[in-house]
Enzyme design. Structure first.
Site, mmCIF file in Angstrom:
data_model
loop_
_atom_site.group_PDB
_atom_site.id
_atom_site.type_symbol
_atom_site.label_atom_id
_atom_site.label_comp_id
_atom_site.label_asym_id
_atom_site.label_seq_id
_atom_site.Cartn_x
_atom_site.Cartn_y
_atom_site.Cartn_z
ATOM 1 N N CYS A 110 0.841 -1.199 0.000
ATOM 2 C CA CYS A 110 0.000 0.000 0.000
ATOM 3 C C CYS A 110 0.874 1.246 0.000
ATOM 4 O O CYS A 110 1.835 1.354 0.755
ATOM 5 C CB CYS A 110 -0.955 -0.050 1.193
ATOM 6 S SG CYS A 110 -0.847 1.309 2.338
ATOM 7 N N GLU A 111 0.561 2.168 -0.897
ATOM 8 C CA GLU A 111 1.440 3.328 -1.056
ATOM 9 C C GLU A 111 1.258 4.356 0.066
ATOM 10 O O GLU A 111 2.058 5.265 0.200
ATOM 11 C CB GLU A 111 1.235 3.987 -2.417
ATOM 12 C CG GLU A 111 -0.098 4.673 -2.612
ATOM 13 C CD GLU A 111 -0.231 5.244 -4.017
ATOM 14 O OE1 GLU A 111 0.577 4.891 -4.892
ATOM 15 O OE2 GLU A 111 -1.162 6.039 -4.231
ATOM 16 N N HIS A 112 0.216 4.208 0.868
ATOM 17 C CA HIS A 112 0.007 5.167 1.954
ATOM 18 C C HIS A 112 0.832 4.818 3.191
ATOM 19 O O HIS A 112 1.250 5.708 3.922
ATOM 20 C CB HIS A 112 -1.480 5.229 2.328
ATOM 21 C CG HIS A 112 -2.349 5.634 1.184
ATOM 22 N ND1 HIS A 112 -3.542 5.026 0.890
ATOM 23 C CD2 HIS A 112 -2.161 6.570 0.226
ATOM 24 C CE1 HIS A 112 -4.060 5.583 -0.189
ATOM 25 N NE2 HIS A 112 -3.245 6.512 -0.608
ATOM 26 N N HIS A 113 1.024 3.532 3.438
ATOM 27 C CA HIS A 113 1.744 3.111 4.641
ATOM 28 C C HIS A 113 2.965 2.255 4.324
ATOM 29 O O HIS A 113 3.728 1.916 5.217
ATOM 30 C CB HIS A 113 0.810 2.312 5.564
ATOM 31 C CG HIS A 113 -0.426 3.062 5.964
ATOM 32 N ND1 HIS A 113 -1.610 2.990 5.263
ATOM 33 C CD2 HIS A 113 -0.645 3.929 6.975
ATOM 34 C CE1 HIS A 113 -2.509 3.774 5.836
ATOM 35 N NE2 HIS A 113 -1.960 4.357 6.867
ATOM 36 N N GLN B 234 -5.386 -0.604 -4.046
ATOM 37 C CA GLN B 234 -6.078 -1.742 -4.663
ATOM 38 C C GLN B 234 -6.965 -1.312 -5.839
ATOM 39 O O GLN B 234 -7.082 -2.036 -6.835
ATOM 40 C CB GLN B 234 -6.912 -2.468 -3.592
ATOM 41 C CG GLN B 234 -7.504 -3.781 -4.098
ATOM 42 C CD GLN B 234 -8.253 -4.531 -3.009
ATOM 43 O OE1 GLN B 234 -7.880 -4.482 -1.838
ATOM 44 N NE2 GLN B 234 -9.312 -5.219 -3.387
ATOM 45 N N HIS C 42 -5.685 -5.808 4.049
ATOM 46 C CA HIS C 42 -4.687 -4.747 4.121
ATOM 47 C C HIS C 42 -4.057 -4.726 5.508
ATOM 48 O O HIS C 42 -4.752 -4.524 6.497
ATOM 49 C CB HIS C 42 -5.330 -3.393 3.808
ATOM 50 C CG HIS C 42 -5.733 -3.261 2.370
ATOM 51 N ND1 HIS C 42 -5.132 -2.377 1.499
ATOM 52 C CD2 HIS C 42 -6.652 -3.939 1.642
ATOM 53 C CE1 HIS C 42 -5.676 -2.499 0.305
ATOM 54 N NE2 HIS C 42 -6.610 -3.444 0.353
ATOM 55 N N CYS D 44 -2.248 -2.519 6.762
ATOM 56 C CA CYS D 44 -2.332 -1.197 7.410
ATOM 57 C C CYS D 44 -3.636 -1.075 8.186
ATOM 58 O O CYS D 44 -3.732 -0.292 9.122
ATOM 59 C CB CYS D 44 -2.171 -0.062 6.393
ATOM 60 S SG CYS D 44 -3.362 -0.051 5.052
HETATM 61 ZN ZN ZN Z 1 -2.411 1.598 3.824
#
Ligand code: ZN
Length: 210
Positions: free
Chosen positions: A99-102, A140, A168, A170
């Site tokens: 995941c590119e956010h976390h 995703q 996920h 995260c």
């Molecule tokens: Zn994430």
């Protein structure tokens, strides 16, 4: 891929595993990690952590190597003219992404179908297309659309269907939402926008959508 050099190989269960790394990039990523470890209150010199920066750098490079893969070329390398025009379904394809956010993993299964329109593709290439887009910093939703668009634009079938279900980390590890929740995304083109065709596809994959 020419900037990659075979960096190490080891024999495992009778087969040679060759990992390819861009050594310069590994060294650069690794160089930041002692400071990150110190900021976390760790001692980067202690035995268990001495090689961690290099391991993390190699892991991150592997987990994002899809950036160097031309997914359309993967498909083009195994396209065949064929008059078959029934739905082709490949289900339960393993998905491992980041995941590119976390920068934490999300993983699960992809189910993909297409309806040939003059060409079919070697079945083993579909999971490789999934891998090419999954081995990057992703969300995703975009992963789902990129797989759909690649197959549609390259194979030009009468329709493409992509359903992805992932957990996920995260969400699960940080405990911010239900620990076992699964996120499902889908994307359709052409014939799969028709209710009857889409329902047939969903019925075919339903056994694993639990
Ligand atoms: Zn994430």
């Amino acid at each position: 891929m020419s900037n990659l050099t075979a960096f190490e190989s080891e024999e495992q269960d009778g087969y040679i595993k060759i990992d390819q790394y861009n050594q310069k990039q590994v060294e650069e990523i690794a160089s930041y990690y002692p400071a990150i470890l110190r900021a976390l209150g760790e001692n980067p010199e202690r035995e268990g952590l001495v090689k961690t920066p290099e391991r993390v750098a190699k892991a991150l490079q592997f987990l994002t190597h899809g950036n160097d893969v031309d997914a359309a070329e993967v498909l083009r390398s195994a396209m065949f003219e064929e008059e078959y025009s029934q739905m082709v379904v490949v289900k339960d394809i393993e998905v491992y992404s980041l995941c590119e956010h976390h920068m934490l993993p999300f993983f699960g299964k992809a189910h993909i179908a297409y309806i040939p329109n003059g060409h079919i593709v070697g079945l083993s290439k579909i999971p490789r297309v999934v891998d090419a887009f999954a081995r990057r910093l992703q969300v995703q939703e975009r992963l789902t659309n990129e797989i759909r668009d690649c197959i549609q634009e390259t194979l030009k079938p009468a329709g493409v269907a992509v359903v992805i279900e992932c957990k996920h980390m995260c969400m699960a590890m940080r405990g911010v939402q239900k620990q076992n929740s699964v996120t499902t995304t889908s994307a359709f083109t052409g014939a799969f926008q028709n209710d009857v065709t889409r329902s047939e596809f969903l019925r075919l994959i339903m056994a694993s959508l639990d």
